[in-house]
Design a protein around this motif. Structure first.
Motif, PDB file in Angstrom:
ATOM      1  N   ASN A 257     -74.511  73.655  48.723  1.00  0.00           N
ATOM      2  CA  ASN A 257     -75.972  73.580  48.720  1.00  0.00           C
ATOM      3  C   ASN A 257     -76.555  73.849  50.092  1.00  0.00           C
ATOM      4  O   ASN A 257     -77.558  74.540  50.222  1.00  0.00           O
ATOM      5  N   LEU A 258     -75.904  73.310  51.097  1.00  0.00           N
ATOM      6  CA  LEU A 258     -76.424  73.496  52.445  1.00  0.00           C
ATOM      7  C   LEU A 258     -76.361  74.961  52.861  1.00  0.00           C
ATOM      8  O   LEU A 258     -77.341  75.522  53.359  1.00  0.00           O
TER       9      LEU A 258
ATOM     10  N   ARG B 239     -76.346  77.521  51.002  1.00  0.00           N
ATOM     11  CA  ARG B 239     -77.360  78.254  50.246  1.00  0.00           C
ATOM     12  C   ARG B 239     -78.734  78.047  50.839  1.00  0.00           C
ATOM     13  O   ARG B 239     -79.542  78.978  50.956  1.00  0.00           O
ATOM     14  N   ALA B 240     -79.014  76.808  51.163  1.00  0.00           N
ATOM     15  CA  ALA B 240     -80.326  76.505  51.747  1.00  0.00           C
ATOM     16  C   ALA B 240     -80.512  77.308  53.029  1.00  0.00           C
ATOM     17  O   ALA B 240     -81.565  77.890  53.269  1.00  0.00           O
ATOM     18  N   LEU B 241     -79.483  77.368  53.833  1.00  0.00           N
ATOM     19  CA  LEU B 241     -79.569  78.105  55.091  1.00  0.00           C
ATOM     20  C   LEU B 241     -79.758  79.591  54.825  1.00  0.00           C
ATOM     21  O   LEU B 241     -80.591  80.250  55.442  1.00  0.00           O
TER      22      LEU B 241
ATOM     23  N   ASN C 281     -81.025  81.045  52.323  1.00  0.00           N
ATOM     24  CA  ASN C 281     -82.331  81.355  51.759  1.00  0.00           C
ATOM     25  C   ASN C 281     -83.488  80.999  52.669  1.00  0.00           C
ATOM     26  O   ASN C 281     -84.643  81.270  52.366  1.00  0.00           O
ATOM     27  N   TYR C 282     -83.146  80.356  53.766  1.00  0.00           N
ATOM     28  CA  TYR C 282     -84.194  79.920  54.681  1.00  0.00           C
ATOM     29  C   TYR C 282     -84.974  81.117  55.197  1.00  0.00           C
ATOM     30  O   TYR C 282     -84.430  82.048  55.778  1.00  0.00           O
TER      31      TYR C 282
ATOM     32  N   VAL D 287     -72.521  79.958  61.799  1.00  0.00           N
ATOM     33  CA  VAL D 287     -73.049  78.691  61.306  1.00  0.00           C
ATOM     34  C   VAL D 287     -71.991  78.043  60.427  1.00  0.00           C
ATOM     35  O   VAL D 287     -71.513  78.661  59.467  1.00  0.00           O
TER      36      VAL D 287
ATOM     37  N   PRO E 147     -70.184  67.171  59.928  1.00  0.00           N
ATOM     38  CA  PRO E 147     -70.126  65.960  60.743  1.00  0.00           C
ATOM     39  C   PRO E 147     -68.784  65.822  61.436  1.00  0.00           C
ATOM     40  O   PRO E 147     -67.953  64.997  61.069  1.00  0.00           O
TER      41      PRO E 147
ATOM     42  N   VAL F 199     -76.079  69.870  64.212  1.00  0.00           N
ATOM     43  CA  VAL F 199     -77.145  69.269  63.427  1.00  0.00           C
ATOM     44  C   VAL F 199     -76.452  68.251  62.554  1.00  0.00           C
ATOM     45  O   VAL F 199     -75.554  68.588  61.797  1.00  0.00           O
TER      46      VAL F 199
ATOM     47  N   LEU G 200     -77.001  65.126  60.067  1.00  0.00           N
ATOM     48  CA  LEU G 200     -77.855  64.290  59.231  1.00  0.00           C
ATOM     49  C   LEU G 200     -77.569  62.813  59.412  1.00  0.00           C
ATOM     50  O   LEU G 200     -78.485  62.010  59.598  1.00  0.00           O
TER      51      LEU G 200
END
Lengths: 228, 228
Positions: free
Chosen positions: B101-102, B104-106, B108-109, B158, B186, B200, B202
């Motif tokens: 998900n992450l 993908r989010a990146l 599509n950002y 990334v 992490p 980064v 969370l």
DNA sequence: ATCTGTGAATTTCTTCACAGCA
DNA sequence: TGCTGTGAAGAAATTCACAGAT
């Protein structure tokens, strides 16, 4: 800084810079504990955390921790001290607003549920998503936000919406009593005193890297990198 | 910081703290330019960026910018100066490793493609994802990473994998010549000199907020918040 | 009158270096 | 001897406050 600056009084004296490093120490210590390591020296822990060992010792001394000279620190004890300092001994109800890919990634993020944080709400403005289950939590209309935040005594709100919606969502969170906000939207939020905002900003991070990349290319120079 | 500390020489003198703020100024200025605003004073820009105006002026002066006393700064000119300083005038090929998900989010950002960054590769270790199109880019096996990074002259990698895979992916990126890494996993990465890592995290962000939240609850005190 | 540019003061953060305990 | 704890030095970043340009 992910990157939040602002004024911050001495509190009981633990500087921001130290607080920002505690989560790293905590994570590294958790790994050591899982591997059954009982004690760790400041050099070892500093190395694994990517910091200078004098800095590590100073950080820990601010927590009134005590290592044993000639030996090091007790891993379990240090873990619980840092955990207590960070407020991980209690559970913090969290809401995530915005259930796009990012919101989903956050909701499914393991460390979320695991240590001290409980996802009590997922909100979105798109009716298509209402009722969907993500990480075991049902997506609700963002119009429920205020009621939910009150009902669940939400402590931390995570904004994972597009930039245009961020300030509005932020205002609702603040009005509902949420005083800690983590903002993933590329927007500067304004909040009243007493509310903490931290931001995570992909574009900024990339741009900062681009700056350094440019410097590197500019003069084929060997330089010292940054380790995180 | 978001949070990366490390040693960083004076370069041509622009401090890290300033560099970290430039992307914010750039974003705010972009908004002003879109709204047709021609000039802006340091007070206005500082307010919109969430910083002190003296700091803003000092930051800008380090870029050898020039405002007009009694008037302010030219928005377009300032934008291009900051953009140039950040290296946004050229395009940086980026790969994202880890297409959960992450990832993908990146991918599509929006800000990704828009300003200076081009997604040239999406890699994952799960065969189920191979061939899938995300943000118009086909997901490839992570074993293609080295070849791809070389072929596309990737500047920025990334990492959006689980923590256990992060160091390994990092090593491959570094071996392939990538000298700037943005790490969402992490995990503390170790890299040779000359490679920049920004992280980064969370969990860290939530824990930092929890710390402050705890302080607030502890003594029903009104305090000054942090704005980002 | 307004707003920039910047020396100087201040505060915060980091690193050194070593005394002192185990 | 090995490693912590910390005073003191040093570096970096922030903020003040005002001279000077428009």
């Amino acid at each position: 800084m992910a990157l939040t600056a602002g004024d911050r009084r001495g509190r009981d004296g633990i500087p921001d810079a130290t607080i920002a490093r505690l989560p790293v120490y905590h994570r590294v210590l958790t790994g050591l504990a899982e591997r059954g390591v009982a004690t760790v020296s400041s050099d070892e822990l500093a190395e694994a955390s990517g910091v200078n060992s004098a800095k590590l010792r100073k950080d820990l001394s601010l927590l009134r921790t005590h290592g044993t000279r000639g030996v090091g620190y007790d891993v379990e004890h240090l873990l619980s001290q840092i955990g207590r300092e960070l407020g991980l001994s209690q559970e913090w109800p969290v809401v995530v607003v915005g259930v796009g890919n990012l919101g989903r990634a956050l909701a499914n993020y393991g460390g979320f549920a695991s240590r001290g944080f409980r996802l009590v709400g997922l909100l979105d403005s798109d009716p298509v998503r209402f009722g969907e289950l993500v990480a075991g939590v049902m997506v609700r209309p963002v119009t429920d936000l205020a009621a939910l935040a009150h009902a669940e005594q939400v402590a931390i709100g995570v904004i994972a919406t597009p930039a245009v919606a961020a300030q509005q969502v932020c205002d609702v969170l603040v009005a509902a009593g949420v005083r800690s906000i983590l903002n993933f939207a590329p927007a500067v939020l304004s909040v009243p005193d007493g509310v903490d905002v931290r931001k995570v900003d992909l574009a900024s991070e990339l741009q900062i890297l681009a700056y350094h990349e440019q410097r590197k290319s500019a003069a084929g120079i060997v330089r010292t990198g940054v380790s995180a």
